[in-house]
Design a protein around this motif. Structure first.
Motif: not given
Length: 307
Positions: A212, A286-287, A289-290, A293, A295, A303, A305-307
């Motif tokens: 990212s 963050r994991w 949330r991923a 969402s 995943h 992970i 895909a969410t950065t």
């Protein structure tokens, strides 16, 4: 004797696939999902008499082609077995599978219970206490490796428990993995697994962030992966996972929901022991949330895909 000196017993049963011998132990295998299914299949193909059970009955039934027998219930699988292997999602699922209608564990004192799932320190200790109460021999033996190594019989087995049990379970472990490391008293296998999976979690997050970061600096992330692969900086796991992230191929080898569970177990063990896992603590929100969402069932590579 050190764990290194005790590592890697490689014994192969002499009998052929699909022709179990009457002198081989009956193995009750509970939990035949993405990891447990290939493991049970390898045992059956190696000639062991395997009774398989899973909460999804079709998973166990699918093992008939490998020579395993599908059991209608955990009790049916365990009855008369000499070895019990549990490879379920977590501690609560394992305990639920083992308890009969009356709430009592349906296991006999002469059983060898090999607990191979990653359930964390608290549940492992509970299972050690349970095994002691029921006079059952207990081996704590989580595995390192994902679905591919499980299918190929190339897992690394992090075994711990009484030394006198090693000979009894060595042929079983040889059918499941390429190496077995004996790490001391029961519980040490789980401790080692948490340390290894914490390393994996941090490495995966670092890989995702690196790609990212390169993208945000208008660099081609694939070129950065090439550079890493050409230097000692790029571990084989990280570069392979980086290419999976860039390809957007999130077919699960190690699902995010399981990686998240293991990272949370590592964080819990760290808190209980007084250790500080700064990187792991930072990635967990963050994991989560991923996973929330959409995943959760995708590969850990999702992970990115969410950065």
């Amino acid at each position: 004797m050190t764990a290194t000196q005790l590592a890697a017993q490689q014994l192969t049963p002499a009998h052929s696939a699909h022709s179990p011998r009457t002198d081989t132990p009956v193995i009750a295998f509970l939990g035949t999902g993405r990891m447990g299914g290939p493991m049970a299949a390898n045992l059956a193909r190696a000639g062991f008499r395997v009774r398989a059970w899973d909460r999804t009955a079709s998973h166990a039934a699918a093992l008939a082609k490998d020579g395993a027998t599908a059991a209608a219930s955990p009790a049916d699988a365990v009855k008369g077995a000499q070895i019990l292997i549990t490879m379920l999602a977590d501690g609560p699922a394992t305990e639920q599978a083992l308890r009969g209608p009356a709430g009592e564990l349906e296991i006999s004192p002469d059983l060898i219970w090999v607990q191979m799932a990653t359930v964390g320190m608290e549940w492992t200790q509970r299972f050690i206490n349970t095994a002691t109460h029921y006079q059952v021999s207990f081996v704590d033996a989580p595995v390192s490796g994902s679905q591919g190594p499980a299918q190929a019989g190339e897992l690394t087995i992090l075994a711990s428990g009484p030394s006198w049990l090693r000979e009894a379970v060595a042929p079983v472990f040889a059918a499941l993995g390429r190496a077995t490391s004996w790490l001391g008293p029961a519980g040490n296998g789980t401790r080692a697994k948490l340390v290894l999976n914490n390393w994996l979690a941090d490495l995966a997050e670092m890989t995702s962030e690196t790609l990212s970061f390169a993208r945000q600096l208008d660099l081609d992330p694939a070129l950065i992966v090439d550079l890493l692969e050409a230097t000692p900086l790029g571990s084989p796991y990280a570069t392979q996972k980086a290419r999976t992230m860039l390809a957007g191929d999130f077919t699960p080898a190690f699902a995010l929901k399981h990686a998240l569970k293991d990272a949370e177990l590592a964080a819990q063990a760290a808190q209980a022991s007084g250790a500080e896992l700064t990187l792991t603590s930072a990635l967990l929100p963050r994991w989560r949330r991923a996973a929330a969402s959409g995943h959760a069932d995708d590969d850990l590579a999702a992970i990115y895909a969410t950065t």
